[in-house]
Design a protein around this motif. Structure first.
Motif, PDB file in Angstrom:
ATOM      1  N   LYS A 182       0.643 -15.079  -5.665  1.00  0.00           N
ATOM      2  CA  LYS A 182       2.061 -14.948  -5.768  1.00  0.00           C
ATOM      3  C   LYS A 182       2.489 -13.317  -6.232  1.00  0.00           C
ATOM      4  CE  LYS A 182       2.587 -19.736  -6.888  1.00  0.00           C
ATOM      5  NZ  LYS A 182       3.153 -20.686  -7.747  1.00  0.00           N
ATOM      6  N   ILE A 183       3.171 -12.715  -5.352  1.00  0.00           N
ATOM      7  CA  ILE A 183       3.384 -11.378  -5.411  1.00  0.00           C
ATOM      8  C   ILE A 183       4.880 -10.911  -5.982  1.00  0.00           C
ATOM      9  CG2 ILE A 183       3.441  -8.952  -4.514  1.00  0.00           C
ATOM     10  CD1 ILE A 183       0.689 -10.697  -4.440  1.00  0.00           C
ATOM     11  N   PRO A 184       4.999 -10.548  -7.049  1.00  0.00           N
ATOM     12  CA  PRO A 184       6.445 -10.617  -7.647  1.00  0.00           C
ATOM     13  C   PRO A 184       7.188  -9.210  -6.969  1.00  0.00           C
ATOM     14  CG  PRO A 184       4.949  -9.177  -9.152  1.00  0.00           C
ATOM     15  CD  PRO A 184       4.161  -9.982  -7.878  1.00  0.00           C
ATOM     16  N   TYR A 185       8.484  -9.207  -7.140  1.00  0.00           N
ATOM     17  CA  TYR A 185       9.319  -8.357  -6.746  1.00  0.00           C
ATOM     18  C   TYR A 185       8.892  -6.807  -7.152  1.00  0.00           C
ATOM     19  CZ  TYR A 185      12.910 -11.945  -5.351  1.00  0.00           C
ATOM     20  OH  TYR A 185      13.732 -12.835  -5.239  1.00  0.00           O
ATOM     21  N   GLY A 186       9.083  -6.075  -6.177  1.00  0.00           N
ATOM     22  CA  GLY A 186       8.704  -4.496  -6.554  1.00  0.00           C
ATOM     23  C   GLY A 186       7.206  -4.096  -6.483  1.00  0.00           C
ATOM     24  N   LYS A 187       6.346  -5.220  -5.853  1.00  0.00           N
ATOM     25  CA  LYS A 187       4.918  -4.863  -5.826  1.00  0.00           C
ATOM     26  C   LYS A 187       4.325  -5.381  -4.165  1.00  0.00           C
ATOM     27  CE  LYS A 187       3.500  -4.733 -10.458  1.00  0.00           C
ATOM     28  NZ  LYS A 187       2.574  -5.253 -11.597  1.00  0.00           N
ATOM     29  N   LYS A 188       3.325  -4.793  -4.015  1.00  0.00           N
ATOM     30  CA  LYS A 188       2.385  -5.369  -2.796  1.00  0.00           C
ATOM     31  C   LYS A 188       1.059  -5.463  -3.241  1.00  0.00           C
ATOM     32  CE  LYS A 188       4.063  -1.524  -0.483  1.00  0.00           C
ATOM     33  NZ  LYS A 188       4.072  -0.625   0.229  1.00  0.00           N
ATOM     34  N   PHE A 189       0.338  -6.021  -2.235  1.00  0.00           N
ATOM     35  CA  PHE A 189      -0.847  -6.430  -2.569  1.00  0.00           C
ATOM     36  C   PHE A 189      -1.828  -6.819  -1.170  1.00  0.00           C
ATOM     37  CE2 PHE A 189      -4.563  -8.703  -4.808  1.00  0.00           C
ATOM     38  CZ  PHE A 189      -4.820  -7.791  -5.501  1.00  0.00           C
ATOM     39  N   LYS A 190      -3.052  -6.633  -1.243  1.00  0.00           N
ATOM     40  CA  LYS A 190      -3.866  -6.876  -0.280  1.00  0.00           C
ATOM     41  C   LYS A 190      -5.126  -7.953  -0.573  1.00  0.00           C
ATOM     42  CE  LYS A 190      -5.114  -2.516   0.388  1.00  0.00           C
ATOM     43  NZ  LYS A 190      -4.313  -1.583  -0.554  1.00  0.00           N
ATOM     44  N   GLY A 204       7.554 -10.462  -3.134  1.00  0.00           N
ATOM     45  CA  GLY A 204       8.359 -11.766  -3.290  1.00  0.00           C
ATOM     46  C   GLY A 204       7.621 -12.593  -2.087  1.00  0.00           C
ATOM     47  N   THR A 205       6.208 -12.566  -2.059  1.00  0.00           N
ATOM     48  CA  THR A 205       5.593 -13.164  -1.115  1.00  0.00           C
ATOM     49  C   THR A 205       4.619 -14.182  -1.930  1.00  0.00           C
ATOM     50  OG1 THR A 205       5.742 -11.730   0.760  1.00  0.00           O
ATOM     51  CG2 THR A 205       3.725 -13.149   0.674  1.00  0.00           C
ATOM     52  N   THR A 206       4.125 -15.524  -1.042  1.00  0.00           N
ATOM     53  CA  THR A 206       3.164 -16.493  -1.648  1.00  0.00           C
ATOM     54  C   THR A 206       2.350 -16.814  -0.601  1.00  0.00           C
ATOM     55  OG1 THR A 206       4.816 -17.444  -3.325  1.00  0.00           O
ATOM     56  CG2 THR A 206       2.774 -18.748  -2.716  1.00  0.00           C
ATOM     57  N   LEU A 207       1.096 -16.616  -0.716  1.00  0.00           N
ATOM     58  CA  LEU A 207       0.287 -17.198   0.372  1.00  0.00           C
ATOM     59  C   LEU A 207      -0.704 -18.151  -0.076  1.00  0.00           C
ATOM     60  CD1 LEU A 207      -0.811 -16.310   3.300  1.00  0.00           C
ATOM     61  CD2 LEU A 207      -2.443 -14.793   2.198  1.00  0.00           C
ATOM     62  N   LYS A 208      -0.920 -19.069   0.442  1.00  0.00           N
ATOM     63  CA  LYS A 208      -1.938 -20.088   0.002  1.00  0.00           C
ATOM     64  C   LYS A 208      -3.006 -20.155   1.185  1.00  0.00           C
ATOM     65  CE  LYS A 208      -2.631 -25.170  -0.491  1.00  0.00           C
ATOM     66  NZ  LYS A 208      -1.851 -26.321  -0.466  1.00  0.00           N
ATOM     67  N   TYR A 209      -4.359 -19.823   0.865  1.00  0.00           N
ATOM     68  CA  TYR A 209      -5.451 -19.579   1.709  1.00  0.00           C
ATOM     69  C   TYR A 209      -6.633 -20.381   1.337  1.00  0.00           C
ATOM     70  CZ  TYR A 209      -6.060 -16.185  -1.922  1.00  0.00           C
ATOM     71  OH  TYR A 209      -6.352 -15.484  -3.094  1.00  0.00           O
ATOM     72  N   PRO A 210      -7.670 -20.595   2.249  1.00  0.00           N
ATOM     73  CA  PRO A 210      -8.898 -21.049   1.945  1.00  0.00           C
ATOM     74  C   PRO A 210      -9.778 -20.019   1.099  1.00  0.00           C
ATOM     75  CG  PRO A 210      -8.391 -21.769   3.775  1.00  0.00           C
ATOM     76  CD  PRO A 210      -7.542 -20.802   3.643  1.00  0.00           C
ATOM     77  N   VAL A 211     -10.388 -20.453   0.063  1.00  0.00           N
ATOM     78  CA  VAL A 211     -11.235 -19.469  -0.666  1.00  0.00           C
ATOM     79  C   VAL A 211     -12.526 -19.259   0.377  1.00  0.00           C
ATOM     80  CG1 VAL A 211     -13.084 -19.456  -2.412  1.00  0.00           C
ATOM     81  CG2 VAL A 211     -10.877 -20.512  -2.951  1.00  0.00           C
TER      82      VAL A 211
END
Length: 393
Positions: A182-190, A204-211
């Motif tokens: 879960k990525i909060p406001y004001g940030k990005k991630f890879k 402001g993004t949520t990603l659910k993904y397989p390990v």
């Protein structure tokens, strides 16, 4: 609660969610009567009391309690935003007596301490990137650190270095288990997934993904928000992005999916390769479903579930990866939401006529001050920026 010892005892039970209803009422009454007095215990007192809970990094704690405070305030014309510098001692005291009353802080705090049995509610205005593991435990991700990501058995399944987590493909998993970031406001991630797919995650993004992706099964992830996917080619295992009622199916390509709640449509922009779009309650059929070509945008209307396509300049829709910001035929109301998400600010608009007007605008990696100045130049809006607050009159 009159004595310091009694206060400490009940606050300890309160933070651990062990208060009786009467004790909870005592804590709330105490806060209401004393407001922001100094009768609460110090940070050191709290740490000594809560020996059952692992110690937290002060910056992480400061951020959590700052956001509890920000969410606890009544909504007024101008809502104060979390400040970079905060009074940690005061936040501890306020958080201790507001958690149950507001029903938001304790669940998140317990998630941080890995004691919650249910998924904690995530505050996107937090400053922390949160990784929820398959067993429900929560790990805080700091872009300044390098840490290992482990499964429920203690096996290393990934490594985080700075603003990126890389998952390996060597684990012995035989069934799909998921992590959620879960990525909060004001940030990005890879993220680099176990098959080598690279995912850029917007604020402001949520990603659910397989390990780990399992042989013989589709590579499926679940997206709320916006992400750019550089999918590793694998013809035997289609890669599927579920965006609520829409599925996006590829074998290996570059594309962007925007699935924010304020938008009437879920947009898919294809940079290269081929993308199939279809309703998530249906099976994929190449002969019947919408197939995007490079340079096209597919839009899924959430109300009537119809899909439309048109040619676009793809750079406009992917510029966010490098700090760009673009609005196309967008209402000012929605623009405000996206500015709040991008800059982690709160904007209160008192100009009702302005809310429904539509704009086209593009920005490079600009400050919120320059963006607001642009709207002032073209529309003559009146606004105030004070203490990280924005009020549009």
């Amino acid at each position: 609660m009159n004595s310091n010892s009694e206060i400490k005892t009940i606050l300890q039970k309160f933070v651990l969610n062990q208060c009786t209803p009467d004790e909870t009422s005592e804590v709330i009454d105490y806060y209401k009567k004393n407001k922001l007095t100094n009768d609460f215990p110090s940070v050191e007192d709290i740490q000594n009391l809560l020996t059952e809970i692992p110690k937290m990094d002060p910056k992480t704690a400061d951020s959590i309690f700052a956001n509890i405070l920000a969410n606890s305030q009544e909504k007024e014309t101008v809502i104060e935003i979390t400040r970079k510098k905060s009074n940690f001692k005061k936040y501890i005291s306020i958080a201790a007596s507001l958690v149950v009353l507001l029903g938001i802080g304790l669940a998140y705090q317990k998630g941080i301490f890995n004691t919650a049995k249910t998924e904690p509610k995530f505050d996107f205005k937090s400053t922390d990137i949160v990784l929820q593991l398959e067993d429900g435990k929560v790990q805080i991700i700091s872009e300044n650190n390098s840490v290992q990501v482990k499964d429920a058995h203690g096996n290393v399944v990934g490594n985080q270095n700075g603003d990126k987590i890389v998952y390996g493909n060597s684990s012995n998993l035989e069934q799909v288990t998921y992590n959620t970031i879960k990525i909060p406001y004001g940030k990005k991630f890879k993220l680099q997934l176990s098959d080598g797919t690279l995912v850029h995650l917007n604020s402001g993004t949520t990603l659910k993904y397989p390990v780990k992706f399992i042989a013989g099964e589709n590579r499926q992830v679940f997206l709320d928000g916006e992400a750019f996917f550089d999918v590793a080619k694998d013809k035997k295992h289609p890669f599927i992005v579920n965006a609520d009622a829409l599925n996006v199916r590829v074998l290996g390509t570059h594309f962007n999916v925007s699935n924010y709640p304020e938008d009437a449509e879920t947009d898919v922009v294809l940079v290269e390769g081929s993308v199939g779009m279809y309703r998530s309650n249906e099976d994929f059929d190449a002969a019947k479903n919408t197939i995007l070509k490079p340079g096209y945008k597919g839009s899924f209307n959430r109300e009537n579930t119809l899909i439309s396509t048109k040619p676009v300049i793809t750079d406009i829709y992917t510029s966010w990866i490098n700090g760009g910001l673009t609005f196309r035929n967008m209402t000012f109301k929605n623009i405000i939401t996206k500015l709040e998400r991008r800059y982690n600010v709160t904007i209160v608009n008192k100009n009702e006529k302005l809310a429904g007007e539509k704009f086209n605008a593009s920005f490079n990696d600009e400050s919120i001050e320059k963006v607001m100045s642009y709207f002032n130049d073209i529309h003559g809006i009146h606004y105030i920026i004070k203490n990280n607050q924005i009020l549009i009159k």
